[in-house]
Design a protein around this motif. Structure first.
Motif, short mmCIF file in Angstrom:
data_model
loop_
_atom_site.label_atom_id
_atom_site.label_comp_id
_atom_site.label_asym_id
_atom_site.label_seq_id
_atom_site.Cartn_x
_atom_site.Cartn_y
_atom_site.Cartn_z
N TYR A 1 -6.23 5.14 9.81
CA TYR A 1 -6.63 5.16 8.41
C TYR A 1 -6.19 3.89 7.67
CZ TYR A 1 -6.88 6.73 3.54
OH TYR A 1 -7.15 6.82 2.18
N VAL A 2 -4.90 3.52 7.80
CA VAL A 2 -4.42 2.36 7.05
C VAL A 2 -4.97 1.05 7.60
CG1 VAL A 2 -2.33 3.52 6.24
CG2 VAL A 2 -2.21 2.07 8.30
N ASP A 14 0.83 -1.20 0.00
CA ASP A 14 0.00 0.00 0.00
C ASP A 14 0.87 1.25 0.00
OD1 ASP A 14 0.52 -1.06 2.80
OD2 ASP A 14 -0.17 0.96 3.28
N ASP A 15 0.35 2.32 -0.63
CA ASP A 15 1.09 3.57 -0.69
C ASP A 15 0.15 4.75 -0.48
OD1 ASP A 15 3.35 5.28 -1.13
OD2 ASP A 15 2.63 5.61 -3.18
N LEU A 16 0.41 5.51 0.58
CA LEU A 16 -0.39 6.70 0.90
C LEU A 16 -0.24 7.80 -0.13
CD1 LEU A 16 0.41 6.97 4.71
CD2 LEU A 16 -1.87 6.63 3.75
N SER A 35 -4.37 6.50 -1.17
CA SER A 35 -4.57 7.94 -0.92
C SER A 35 -4.26 8.29 0.52
CB SER A 35 -5.99 8.39 -1.29
OG SER A 35 -6.26 8.17 -2.65
N ARG A 36 -4.14 9.56 0.76
CA ARG A 36 -3.89 10.07 2.12
C ARG A 36 -5.22 10.29 2.83
NH1 ARG A 36 0.71 10.79 4.63
NH2 ARG A 36 2.49 10.52 3.27
N PRO A 37 -5.22 10.19 4.16
CA PRO A 37 -6.45 10.47 4.91
C PRO A 37 -6.74 11.97 4.94
CG PRO A 37 -4.65 10.05 6.43
CD PRO A 37 -4.12 9.79 5.03
N GLN A 38 -7.93 12.29 5.38
CA GLN A 38 -8.30 13.69 5.57
C GLN A 38 -7.36 14.31 6.60
OE1 GLN A 38 -10.69 15.30 3.85
NE2 GLN A 38 -11.10 13.41 2.72
#
Length: 186
Positions: free
Chosen positions: A145-146, A91-93, A134-137
Motif C-alpha cells: 500500500y505505502v 507519510d502517516d497511515l 489513510s489506512r489500506p483496505q
C-alpha cells in the motif's frame, strides 16, 4: 538555521508513492522558494536557501526510508545542527488522506523512518508534520500500500495537502512550533 527533512525512498521506482509524500512536500517547498536540492552530502540530497529571512536547509535522505536516521545524524554532526530546529515531514497511515497533523514529540507509531531517526538521535522529541495517506483496505499488505502510487481519485486531496504542508513549514520558520500546531492541526 532551520532544517526540514522530507522522508522517502530514492529513485524513480518510488516517485509518486504514498511513502514518498515527504519528498514531494520538500520538493514543492523548494520550488516555491527557488531552492535547488542537488548537493550530495551526509547520505542525502541537500538544498540551502533563505525563506523569510531565515536560513533553511532542505534534506532528502538517500538511505531509503528505514535508514533515514543515518542522514539526520550525519547532518547534525557535520553542521552542528540543533535538533530543536529540525522539522521532519513524512507519510502517516493514521491520518486521513489530505490532512496534516503536527506534533513535537512521540513514538514512531510503526513508521520505520521515524524509528530510525529516534534511534540515531536518542530522542522522540522533534518537530514533525505527518501527511495523511489513510489506512489500506482490510487484508491489504501495508508495504504494498505505502509503495503504491496515489490513485487519481486522491489527486486533488494530495495537492491540497502538499500546499498545506508548505504553508505550515513557512509559518513554523517564523513562529514557535506550538503556535504552528495550533494553526494547522484542524
Amino acid at each position: 538555521m532551520k532544517w526540514i527533512v522530507g522522508l522517502g525512498n530514492p529513485g524513480t521506482t518510488y516517485q509518486g508513492t504514498r511513502h514518498n509524500i515527504g519528498f514531494m512536500a520538500v520538493d514543492a517547498f523548494a520550488k516555491r522558494h527557488g531552492i535547488n536540492i542537488t548537493q550530495s552530502k551526509c547520505k542525502a540530497l541537500i538544498g540551502e536557501g533563505n525563506v523569510a529571512g531565515t536560513k533553511v536547509v532542505l534534506i532528502k535522505p538517500m538511505t531509503y526510508m528505514n535508514l533515514s536516521g543515518e542522514s539526520v545524524r550525519g547532518f547534525m554532526d557535520y553542521y552542528k545542527a540543533d535538533l530543536a530546529d529540525m522539522i521532519v515531514v513524512y507519510d502517516d497511515l493514521d491520518t486521513e488522506c489530505g490532512r496534516i497533523r503536527l506534533r513535537y514529540q512521540g513514538s514512531a507509531g510503526g513508521h520505520n523512518g521515524i524509528k530510525s531517526i529516534i534511534a540515531h538521535t536518542g530522542t522522540q522529541v522533534f518537530n514533525r508534520v505527518r501527511m495523511g495517506i489513510s489506512r489500506p483496505q482490510p487484508g491489504m499488505n501495508i508495504a504494498d500500500y505505502v509503495l503504491a502510487n496515489f490513485p487519481r481519485s486522491e489527486g486533488d486531496q494530495v495537492k491540497a495537502m502538499i500546499e498545506d504542508t508548505c504553508d505550515s513549514l513557512e509559518f513554523a520558520l517564523k513562529n514557535p512550533f506550538d503556535q504552528t500546531m495550533a494553526k494547522f492541526n484542524r
